[in-house]
Design an enzyme around this catalytic site. Sequence first.
Site, PDB file in Angstrom:
ATOM      1  N   ASN A  10       1.004  -1.310   0.322  1.00  0.00           N
ATOM      2  CA  ASN A  10       0.116  -0.143  -0.100  1.00  0.00           C
ATOM      3  C   ASN A  10       0.942   1.098  -0.026  1.00  0.00           C
ATOM      4  OD1 ASN A  10      -1.615   2.086   0.519  1.00  0.00           O
ATOM      5  ND2 ASN A  10      -2.685   1.317   2.244  1.00  0.00           N
ATOM      6  N   LYS A  17       2.781   1.122   3.405  1.00  0.00           N
ATOM      7  CA  LYS A  17       2.328   0.216   4.436  1.00  0.00           C
ATOM      8  C   LYS A  17       2.416  -1.125   3.797  1.00  0.00           C
ATOM      9  CE  LYS A  17      -1.190   2.584   6.986  1.00  0.00           C
ATOM     10  NZ  LYS A  17      -2.773   2.925   7.664  1.00  0.00           N
ATOM     11  N   ARG A  89      -2.485  -1.981  -3.306  1.00  0.00           N
ATOM     12  CA  ARG A  89      -3.499  -0.646  -3.626  1.00  0.00           C
ATOM     13  C   ARG A  89      -3.079   0.230  -4.908  1.00  0.00           C
ATOM     14  NH1 ARG A  89      -2.862   4.952  -0.112  1.00  0.00           N
ATOM     15  NH2 ARG A  89      -5.103   5.680  -0.598  1.00  0.00           N
ATOM     16  N   HIS A 178      -9.930   6.519  -1.253  1.00  0.00           N
ATOM     17  CA  HIS A 178      -9.642   5.901   0.333  1.00  0.00           C
ATOM     18  C   HIS A 178     -11.124   4.932   0.335  1.00  0.00           C
ATOM     19  CE1 HIS A 178      -7.670   9.664   1.531  1.00  0.00           C
ATOM     20  NE2 HIS A 178      -6.810   8.808   1.342  1.00  0.00           N
ATOM     21  N   LEU A 207      -8.360  10.355   7.901  1.00  0.00           N
ATOM     22  CA  LEU A 207      -7.387  11.405   8.066  1.00  0.00           C
ATOM     23  C   LEU A 207      -5.909  11.047   8.021  1.00  0.00           C
ATOM     24  CD1 LEU A 207      -9.539  13.251  10.722  1.00  0.00           C
ATOM     25  CD2 LEU A 207      -9.870  13.501   8.246  1.00  0.00           C
ATOM     26  N   ARG A 239      -1.849  19.018   0.399  1.00  0.00           N
ATOM     27  CA  ARG A 239      -2.899  19.308  -0.696  1.00  0.00           C
ATOM     28  C   ARG A 239      -3.647  20.469   0.041  1.00  0.00           C
ATOM     29  NH1 ARG A 239      -4.581  13.224  -2.240  1.00  0.00           N
ATOM     30  NH2 ARG A 239      -3.035  13.082  -0.639  1.00  0.00           N
ATOM     31  N   MET A 282       0.928  16.055  11.317  1.00  0.00           N
ATOM     32  CA  MET A 282       0.120  16.522  12.180  1.00  0.00           C
ATOM     33  C   MET A 282       0.698  16.501  13.833  1.00  0.00           C
ATOM     34  SD  MET A 282      -2.642  18.178  13.234  1.00  0.00           S
ATOM     35  CE  MET A 282      -3.916  17.930  11.655  1.00  0.00           C
ATOM     36  N   ARG A 283       1.530  15.398  14.120  1.00  0.00           N
ATOM     37  CA  ARG A 283       2.421  15.199  15.250  1.00  0.00           C
ATOM     38  C   ARG A 283       3.356  16.652  15.443  1.00  0.00           C
ATOM     39  NH1 ARG A 283       4.311   9.449  13.670  1.00  0.00           N
ATOM     40  NH2 ARG A 283       4.391  10.611  11.588  1.00  0.00           N
ATOM     41  N   GLY A 329      -4.195   7.695   9.870  1.00  0.00           N
ATOM     42  CA  GLY A 329      -3.093   8.115  10.870  1.00  0.00           C
ATOM     43  C   GLY A 329      -3.386   9.285  12.058  1.00  0.00           C
ATOM     44  N   ASN A 333      -5.185   8.928  15.878  1.00  0.00           N
ATOM     45  CA  ASN A 333      -4.028   9.138  16.931  1.00  0.00           C
ATOM     46  C   ASN A 333      -4.107  10.624  17.514  1.00  0.00           C
ATOM     47  OD1 ASN A 333      -2.294   6.862  16.944  1.00  0.00           O
ATOM     48  ND2 ASN A 333      -2.295   7.037  14.936  1.00  0.00           N
ATOM     49  N   GLU A 383      -6.704  -1.202   5.652  1.00  0.00           N
ATOM     50  CA  GLU A 383      -6.889  -1.507   4.391  1.00  0.00           C
ATOM     51  C   GLU A 383      -5.984  -2.753   3.910  1.00  0.00           C
ATOM     52  OE1 GLU A 383      -6.448   2.851   2.458  1.00  0.00           O
ATOM     53  OE2 GLU A 383      -5.050   2.638   4.319  1.00  0.00           O
TER      54      GLU A 383
END
Length: 396
Positions: A10, A17, A89, A178, A207, A239, A282-283, A329, A333, A383
């Site tokens: 994927n 992944k 995928r 997705h 997300l 994006r 995001m982390r 992800g 989380n 997935e």
Amino acid sequence: MPARNILVINCGSSSIKFALVREGRDDFILHGLAERLGSSGASLRWQAEGDDQPQTLELPGGDHKAALGRLLPLVSQAAQGELHAIGHRVVHGGERFTQASRLDEEVLSAIRETSPLAPLHNPANLLGIDAALALYPDLPHIAVFDTAFHQSLPERAYRYAIPEPLYREQHVRRYGFHGTSHRYVSHMAAQMSGLAVGDSNWLSAHLGNGASTCAIANGQSRDTSMGLTPLEGLMMGTRSGDVDPNLHSHLARTLGWSLEKIDHMLNNDSGLLGLSGLSNDMRTLEHAREQGHAGAALAIEVFCYRLAKSLASLTCALPRLDGIIFTGGIGENSPLVRNLTVKHLHVLDLELDGQANARCVGGIGGPIHLPGHPRVLVIPTNEERQIALDTLAVLD
């Protein structure tokens, strides 16, 4: 007939992944993740059956090809020569692919032809396909398309308000992406809630670096946020998501930018990265927000507001709402993103249980709503398992 081993690859825009799936088993023989590809923080993490801890290999600056070169030998060792097929995928199948398909030259050519519609993804998907074909040329290779699940959209949802010939002759329409993830988590949500898949209605938010929402009615996708390409819809990692359609001509007229430069900006330099001026992760942004970084705080606020607005609009596609699902992800989380998003959806009477929300990280899922309020669920997507099931279905 002995259980078959399926390798699932994927490849996303900045990650891979992978999982070695044995038919009839819930756990993976080998699984892992290459992430932050193309950056100084690129790494490969994997865990084999029987290992107490995952192993990590740093790949500074490594791209998809470098990561695949490292992981495919690990798969050969773990499978012990008993690999039966590889499921890939593929993000965009256009109107041609409505279900998983065995890869041959004709299918590969069609995937390449659709790459302009998914410039961050189909080329990455093809990297995985080409590397795996070189290592395992005699195995069946199956493409599982993100767009297939959304073929159930009604015409009112997938058509653009543009001249008819552009659809009839050029197939310009909304496709959605997705799909594998939205399908999987909606099935899991029904199971978790004691509802039948064919009699349950969900809003799903996948997300990650790519992000989309989906309205799923009785097991079918009825509307979704992404469109002709994965650029439409939510604000994402790099994006922009939705912008004024006239932005292209505005930038060309005022700055002299080419179409190629504008497309690159919207796909690669926008979203969380562009708005924060710091990162698409995001982390990193949540940590920077805690340290008072104004750009990070703004990027997160815009991300959550636009997500909530998308979810609210998709209620139009459902006969009723049985719950909202967070996955991917970020969705799995980030208690912060879930909390800020739900606060914007007060008209739906949503309320989170703070402790339950905080607990759902690192692969832990479950309900996070307060009793007496509509369901809000965190469901880790899988997935890879869904792709393996689709691959087996083609083999059979």
